[in-house]
Design a protein around this motif. Structure first.
Motif, PDB file in Angstrom:
ATOM      1  N   ARG A 186       0.851  -1.193   0.000  1.00  0.00           N
ATOM      2  CA  ARG A 186       0.000   0.000   0.000  1.00  0.00           C
ATOM      3  C   ARG A 186       0.886   1.241   0.000  1.00  0.00           C
ATOM      4  O   ARG A 186       1.761   1.376   0.853  1.00  0.00           O
ATOM      5  CB  ARG A 186      -0.942  -0.005   1.204  1.00  0.00           C
TER       6      ARG A 186
ATOM      7  N   CYS B 187      -4.925   3.589   2.099  1.00  0.00           N
ATOM      8  CA  CYS B 187      -4.799   3.533   3.558  1.00  0.00           C
ATOM      9  C   CYS B 187      -5.093   4.939   4.054  1.00  0.00           C
ATOM     10  O   CYS B 187      -4.625   5.912   3.461  1.00  0.00           O
ATOM     11  CB  CYS B 187      -3.398   3.097   3.980  1.00  0.00           C
TER      12      CYS B 187
ATOM     13  N   ASP C 156       0.242  -4.931   3.804  1.00  0.00           N
ATOM     14  CA  ASP C 156      -0.980  -5.677   3.506  1.00  0.00           C
ATOM     15  C   ASP C 156      -1.109  -6.933   4.358  1.00  0.00           C
ATOM     16  O   ASP C 156      -1.661  -7.946   3.912  1.00  0.00           O
ATOM     17  CB  ASP C 156      -1.058  -6.028   2.020  1.00  0.00           C
TER      18      ASP C 156
ATOM     19  N   PRO D 196      -7.770   0.028   4.898  1.00  0.00           N
ATOM     20  CA  PRO D 196      -7.586   0.073   6.348  1.00  0.00           C
ATOM     21  C   PRO D 196      -7.563   1.516   6.846  1.00  0.00           C
ATOM     22  O   PRO D 196      -7.063   2.410   6.162  1.00  0.00           O
ATOM     23  CB  PRO D 196      -6.240  -0.617   6.554  1.00  0.00           C
TER      24      PRO D 196
ATOM     25  N   VAL E 282      -1.409   6.993   0.844  1.00  0.00           N
ATOM     26  CA  VAL E 282      -1.936   7.279   2.181  1.00  0.00           C
ATOM     27  C   VAL E 282      -2.710   8.600   2.165  1.00  0.00           C
ATOM     28  O   VAL E 282      -2.211   9.625   1.680  1.00  0.00           O
ATOM     29  CB  VAL E 282      -0.797   7.352   3.220  1.00  0.00           C
TER      30      VAL E 282
ATOM     31  N   LEU F 154       0.015  -2.785   8.121  1.00  0.00           N
ATOM     32  CA  LEU F 154      -1.049  -2.464   7.171  1.00  0.00           C
ATOM     33  C   LEU F 154      -0.472  -2.109   5.801  1.00  0.00           C
ATOM     34  O   LEU F 154      -1.019  -2.505   4.762  1.00  0.00           O
ATOM     35  CB  LEU F 154      -1.900  -1.315   7.705  1.00  0.00           C
TER      36      LEU F 154
ATOM     37  N   THR G  31     -11.839  -0.211   9.141  1.00  0.00           N
ATOM     38  CA  THR G  31     -11.789  -0.446   7.698  1.00  0.00           C
ATOM     39  C   THR G  31     -12.963   0.263   7.032  1.00  0.00           C
ATOM     40  O   THR G  31     -14.019   0.471   7.633  1.00  0.00           O
ATOM     41  CB  THR G  31     -11.874  -1.950   7.349  1.00  0.00           C
TER      42      THR G  31
END
Length: 343
Positions: free
Chosen positions: A166, A230, A305, A279, A169, A302, A274
């Motif tokens: 991920r 995320c 993953d 997340p 952000v 997170l 979530t």
């Protein structure tokens, strides 16, 4: 494996157990003793040497270390050539180290001759970082012992690196009159630095009122609008209950609150949630600091993953007492914590 003193005249082809210096002859421990060395030692007046000889199905230390390393290594690990009974394993990508502790304990329990040492589970690692070492204690181990150790690795990787996956952000910051924009700006800079080793970056940030509606709108903006995979919510005030602003805002945005609270200090007041497959973290106040805290432990998992369940969080208590943050009153010593403080 035989170990003990032997006449120098019988030492050809054996392995020297200890380093030996005699006049002009130097023999390092673990070296194979050649005819030339035997002759030189005899000429120096050496009559006896402590040596090792392999027997039956014995496997030499380097070969044994290499075989065991290959058995336990999983994806994104590189195995270095063994030397002196040691074989080191290195990450081939940045990510989070995943360890089957039961498997490692089982390998170490096979025999005192066989050892595996690793970094801590879920430690963030860099490309090229050493993550584990296999060490065979004596100069050889019976083949059956090595086979049992390798079998304990099972059919699946006991050790692997989960790469960061991920990278987008989104950040939602809530505002109250007492919170300065300069504090939010600093928080974003700290987060950007925290993300650098992972390859992730802040793709969107928004500042909203400290209300459930504001949080919901902010999450929609960074996830639906900017495509964040995320999302992190920094509250102007710490989360005190599941019915507080940030948890209610997550629910209003169509998300779920999976867990509130964590047995890590600093980091107690972290929220995990979530929204779809994205997340969400309700950041504790300590996440504004660049010092390591519980927020880091969850964030890295997170971004790699890796699923984080309630059981994962509640298991963090042993070792979860981190350094005190000197900029706040000392609640552990009886002081009054600040509103929205570093927990």
């Amino acid at each position: 494996m035989r170990f003990g003193p032997v006449p120098v005249s019988d030492a050809t082809g054996l392995i020297t157990a200890h380093s030996l210096r005699s006049h002009g002859t130097t023999l390092r421990k673990g070296s194979t003793i050649t005819r030339e060395v035997v002759a030189a030692l005899a000429a120096d007046g050496v009559s006896e040497i402590v040596a090792v000889s392999l027997e039956g199905d014995d496997v030499g230390e380097d070969a044994a270390a290499g075989r065991l390393a290959a058995a336990l290594a999983g994806p994104h690990l590189r195995i270095e050539e063994a030397f002196t009974g040691r074989c080191n394993l290195f990450a081939t990508t940045a990510g989070v180290l995943v360890i089957d502790r039961t498997g490692i304990d089982a390998i170490n329990g096979v025999d005192e001759a066989v050892t595996v040492a690793t970094l801590h589970p879920f430690k963030p690692v860099a490309d090229g970082e050493m993550v584990a070492t296999v060490k065979i204690i004596p100069y050889a181990v019976p083949g059956a012992t090595l086979a049992r150790a390798c079998a304990e690795a099972g059919g699946e990787a006991v050790l692997r690196v989960a790469p960061y996956r991920r990278a987008r952000v989104g950040v939602v910051s809530t505002r109250l009159p007492a919170l300065k924009d300069a504090t939010i700006d600093k928080t974003l800079r700290v987060l950007a630095e925290r993300l650098k080793p992972t390859g992730a970056g802040i793709v969107a940030e928004t500042r909203v009122a400290h209300t459930a509606g504001g949080v919901a709108a902010g999450l929609s903006e960074v996830i639906d609008g900017a495509g964040a995979d995320c999302a992190i919510v920094f509250g102007a005030s710490a989360i005190a209950d599941r019915r507080d602003v940030i948890p209610m805002g997550i629910q209003r945005a169509g998300g779920t609150v999976d867990h509130l609270g964590m047995p890590v200090d600093p980091g107690n007041l972290l929220l995990l949630g979530t929204r779809g497959d994205v997340p969400l973290i309700g950041a504790p106040g300590c996440a504004r600091s660049p010092k390591e805290n519980g927020f880091d432990w969850i964030l890295h998992r997170l971004l790699a993953d890796l699923p984080v369940a309630r059981a994962d969080i509640v298991s963090l208590g042993v070792g979860g007492l981190l350094m005190e943050i000197v900029s706040r009153p000392q609640p552990r010593a009886g002081g009054e914590p600040e509103e929205g403080g570093d927990d």
